[in-house]
Design an enzyme around this catalytic site. Structure first.
Site, mmCIF file in Angstrom:
data_model
loop_
_atom_site.group_PDB
_atom_site.id
_atom_site.type_symbol
_atom_site.label_atom_id
_atom_site.label_comp_id
_atom_site.label_asym_id
_atom_site.label_seq_id
_atom_site.Cartn_x
_atom_site.Cartn_y
_atom_site.Cartn_z
ATOM 1 N N ALA A 12 -14.942 -10.955 0.001
ATOM 2 C CA ALA A 12 -13.843 -9.990 -0.020
ATOM 3 C C ALA A 12 -12.577 -10.494 0.654
ATOM 4 C CB ALA A 12 -14.281 -8.684 0.645
ATOM 5 N N ASP A 13 -12.680 -11.520 1.494
ATOM 6 C CA ASP A 13 -11.502 -11.987 2.234
ATOM 7 C C ASP A 13 -11.607 -13.483 2.499
ATOM 8 O OD1 ASP A 13 -9.112 -12.005 3.654
ATOM 9 O OD2 ASP A 13 -10.048 -11.383 5.535
ATOM 10 N N LEU A 14 -11.672 -14.262 1.442
ATOM 11 C CA LEU A 14 -11.796 -15.709 1.612
ATOM 12 C C LEU A 14 -10.465 -16.290 2.086
ATOM 13 C CD1 LEU A 14 -13.751 -18.099 1.267
ATOM 14 C CD2 LEU A 14 -12.806 -18.413 -1.022
ATOM 15 N N ARG A 51 -6.701 -15.578 -3.254
ATOM 16 C CA ARG A 51 -6.619 -15.156 -1.849
ATOM 17 C C ARG A 51 -6.693 -16.359 -0.916
ATOM 18 N NH1 ARG A 51 -7.249 -9.895 -0.273
ATOM 19 N NH2 ARG A 51 -7.473 -9.540 1.986
#
Length: 235
Positions: free
Chosen positions: A167-169, A205
């Protein structure tokens, strides 16, 4: 992996009995750092502590914390929607599944949840990856060879082929160990998906985080050629 659970009043603990043979709740108490030898570790908005362990690898204890405007008001608390829907429970189970499928993630040790009426607080315990450093820190000191970027791309492809969405690489939760192998951290809100439509978003991201760091630090070792090598490895 097979997990077991413990209950103590409003507290719940999900843990790996093979790793933690005598689990307890005391380490999660406020102010328990000194009595358990916990030391500040890493960065980010979560309260992360290094937990030295006799006769084995150190553990890492993370107290989940919100970011942004909401985090200023209710930093450590989340809306209660049931135990199985807590972030810590879900992350521990996802890590266990990934370890069973030989993906390079930290060994999951335990998830702790304490319900406080309609909200809850939570912790996650994992095994520290020995001699590993975040990609962000590595690139602040030296460039990564082209072969390293290709290897990172191949590592990411393994997760994506398995249907795992991070979800937040970003450059802080990509780790490289002393042997040059890559690992991923922080699967809070991560998912297993049947489709692969999420892959471009996850890669974008990571790219944004690398560009952001380069804008902050002109000496940050990252170029478009590096990203091209990563994509070559990813395929």
């Amino acid at each position: 992996m097979s997990f077991e659970s413990l209950a103590q009043g409003p507290r719940r603990l999900l843990f790996d009995p093979a790793a933690w043979s005598a689990p307890g709740f005391g380490v999660f108490d406020s102010g328990a750092e000194q009595s358990h030898g916990l030391q500040p570790f890493g960065g980010g908005r979560n309260s992360t502590l290094r937990w030295p362990r006799d006769g084995g690898a150190d553990w890492v204890l993370r107290h989940y914390a919100r970011g942004g405007l909401v985090g200023r008001l209710i930093r450590h608390r989340y809306l209660w929607l049931g135990l199985e829907r807590t972030r810590a429970w879900r992350e521990l189970r996802l890590l266990g599944w990934m370890r069973d499928h030989d993906l390079p993630v930290p060994r999951p040790i335990a998830a702790h949840v304490i319900r406080l009426g309609m909200v809850y607080e939570q912790h996650l315990v994992t095994e520290r990856i020995a001699s590993a450093e975040p990609l962000q820190r590595l690139l602040q000191t030296a460039p990564l060879p082209e072969a390293g970027w290709v290897l990172l791309g191949r590592c990411l492809r393994r997760f994506h082929d398995a249907g795992v969405r991070h979800a937040d690489l970003n450059a802080s939760n990509v780790m490289r160990d002393a042997s040059g192998q890559f690992h991923l951290l922080d699967f809070d809100r991560g998912q297993r998906r049947d489709d692969h439509s999420f892959v471009p978003q996850v890669l974008a991201r990571l790219l944004r985080s690398l560009h952001k760091q380069r804008a902050r630090d002109p000496g940050f070792h990252f170029s478009e050629a590096d990203w091209a090598a990563l994509l070559d490895g990813h395929g």
